[in-house]
Write a protein that holds these residues in place. Structure first.
Motif, PDB file in Angstrom:
ATOM      1  N   ARG A 204      -6.713  -4.300  -2.081  1.00  0.00           N
ATOM      2  CA  ARG A 204      -6.377  -2.892  -1.836  1.00  0.00           C
ATOM      3  C   ARG A 204      -5.791  -2.703  -0.448  1.00  0.00           C
ATOM      4  O   ARG A 204      -4.851  -1.924  -0.261  1.00  0.00           O
ATOM      5  N   ALA A 205      -6.326  -3.425   0.519  1.00  0.00           N
ATOM      6  CA  ALA A 205      -5.773  -3.361   1.869  1.00  0.00           C
ATOM      7  C   ALA A 205      -4.364  -3.955   1.914  1.00  0.00           C
ATOM      8  O   ALA A 205      -3.489  -3.460   2.643  1.00  0.00           O
TER       9      ALA A 205
ATOM     10  N   ARG B 148      -1.997  -1.339   0.419  1.00  0.00           N
ATOM     11  CA  ARG B 148      -1.793  -0.248   1.379  1.00  0.00           C
ATOM     12  C   ARG B 148      -0.769  -0.639   2.434  1.00  0.00           C
ATOM     13  O   ARG B 148       0.173   0.116   2.711  1.00  0.00           O
ATOM     14  N   GLU B 149      -0.945  -1.804   3.038  1.00  0.00           N
ATOM     15  CA  GLU B 149      -0.002  -2.221   4.078  1.00  0.00           C
ATOM     16  C   GLU B 149       1.402  -2.419   3.532  1.00  0.00           C
ATOM     17  O   GLU B 149       2.382  -2.075   4.196  1.00  0.00           O
TER      18      GLU B 149
ATOM     19  N   HIS C  75      -7.169   6.405  -0.990  1.00  0.00           N
ATOM     20  CA  HIS C  75      -5.849   5.788  -0.866  1.00  0.00           C
ATOM     21  C   HIS C  75      -4.750   6.740  -1.330  1.00  0.00           C
ATOM     22  O   HIS C  75      -3.693   6.845  -0.696  1.00  0.00           O
TER      23      HIS C  75
ATOM     24  N   GLU D   6      -4.150   9.278   1.297  1.00  0.00           N
ATOM     25  CA  GLU D   6      -3.513   8.768   2.507  1.00  0.00           C
ATOM     26  C   GLU D   6      -2.034   8.473   2.316  1.00  0.00           C
ATOM     27  O   GLU D   6      -1.195   8.894   3.127  1.00  0.00           O
ATOM     28  N   TYR D   7      -1.678   7.717   1.250  1.00  0.00           N
ATOM     29  CA  TYR D   7      -0.287   7.255   1.163  1.00  0.00           C
ATOM     30  C   TYR D   7       0.336   7.388  -0.222  1.00  0.00           C
ATOM     31  O   TYR D   7       1.464   6.940  -0.422  1.00  0.00           O
TER      32      TYR D   7
ATOM     33  N   TYR E 156      -3.709  -2.262  -8.268  1.00  0.00           N
ATOM     34  CA  TYR E 156      -4.327  -3.323  -7.483  1.00  0.00           C
ATOM     35  C   TYR E 156      -4.517  -4.611  -8.275  1.00  0.00           C
ATOM     36  O   TYR E 156      -4.817  -5.655  -7.705  1.00  0.00           O
TER      37      TYR E 156
END
Length: 275
Positions: A134-135, A138-139, A190, A193-194, A116
């Motif tokens: 961080r968002a 992720r995207e 995170h 999730e991915y 990040y």
């Protein structure tokens, strides 16, 4: 245990393609390279090293994807990865294309280590909203996965979006996404999730963190992911400790020096830990 290496690759250090060839010849399993696009001269962010002045190497880093492409054509076995790629600072469509190309050039040997970031000023020059980085990361990962896996890909997010599109080449297989950072519930959520693994820098505190990472993966309905201590200065005791935790791969740090400085370290590591 599989051992890899990482070096702060710069224009003054041993060229990465030569380092990769020498590492593979000695039996190392991977080479990871870091990323900084630039370092603003007027900074407020303190160096992450704890030093008063940021080492010059940070401003001289090579582009890791370009450097690893050179390494891909002179090696045939070792994993080639970023450690780490500052994905919030990269446009995802172009980056997905570059990574897919590199993965095919390497015969499916690429691993995407991401983080990040720590340098507020560097990220600001890329238009990254610091508190949302961080968002953004992720995207970008989710958008790139769409481009890598679908013949007709589309994505609609806050920080990444594109209409149904064609984009080739595709990676040979699944590109593993290894997420770096300090242990904590946000990071582990995170990863669960991915992500496909955790890169704890240095490896301190891994024993205490492993149960929390497993719990996050279980809550997401996933099996535990690999943990790869990164940038480690090795000792036999330290590697034995990692092995006792079920860790199967560790990435060792070598100096950002020329051939005469780097190769003796590779030789010492190989003699001590690969035999």
């Amino acid at each position: 245990m599989r051992l890899g290496i990482t070096m702060f690759a710069t224009d003054r250090a041993m060229p990465p393609h030569l380092l990769a060839r020498e590492a593979e010849a000695r039996g190392f399993g991977s080479l990871y390279l870091p990323e900084h696009t630039h370092i603003p001269t007027a900074r407020l962010t303190p160096p992450p090293t704890g030093e008063e002045t940021l080492p010059e190497a940070y401003a001289r880093t090579l582009d890791p994807l370009v450097a690893l492409a050179g390494a891909a054509v002179v090696t045939g076995r070792i994993t080639l990865g970023t450690g780490i790629c500052l994905l919030a600072q990269r446009e995802p469509i172009v980056t997905a294309k570059a990574i897919a190309t590199l993965d095919r050039m390497s015969g499916g040997r690429f691993a995407l280590g991401i983080g990040y970031g720590w340098n507020v000023e560097e990220a600001a020059d890329h238009g990254v909203p610091w508190r949302r980085r961080r968002a953004v990361v992720r995207e970008h990962v989710l958008a790139m996965r769409e481009l890598w896996t679908r013949d007709e890909a589309s994505f609609e997010g806050e920080f990444a979006r594109f209409e149904p599109s064609w984009s080739w080449p595709k990676p040979i297989g699944r590109v593993p996404v290894l997420i770096g950072g300090a242990a904590g519930p946000t990071l582990f959520a995170h990863i669960a999730e991915y992500g496909d693994g955790w890169l704890p820098i240095g490896g301190a505190g891994v024993r205490q963190a492993l149960p929390r990472l497993r719990e996050a993966c279980e809550a997401a309905g996933r099996a535990p992911v690999p943990v790869i201590p990164f940038g480690t200065v090795p000792t036999a005791r330290k590697l034995d400790h990692y092995a006792s935790l079920g860790i199967e791969q560790v990435v060792l740090r070598v100096p950002a020096g020329d051939r005469d400085e780097v190769l003796p370290v590779l030789d010492a590591y190989a003699e001590s830990y690969l035999t």
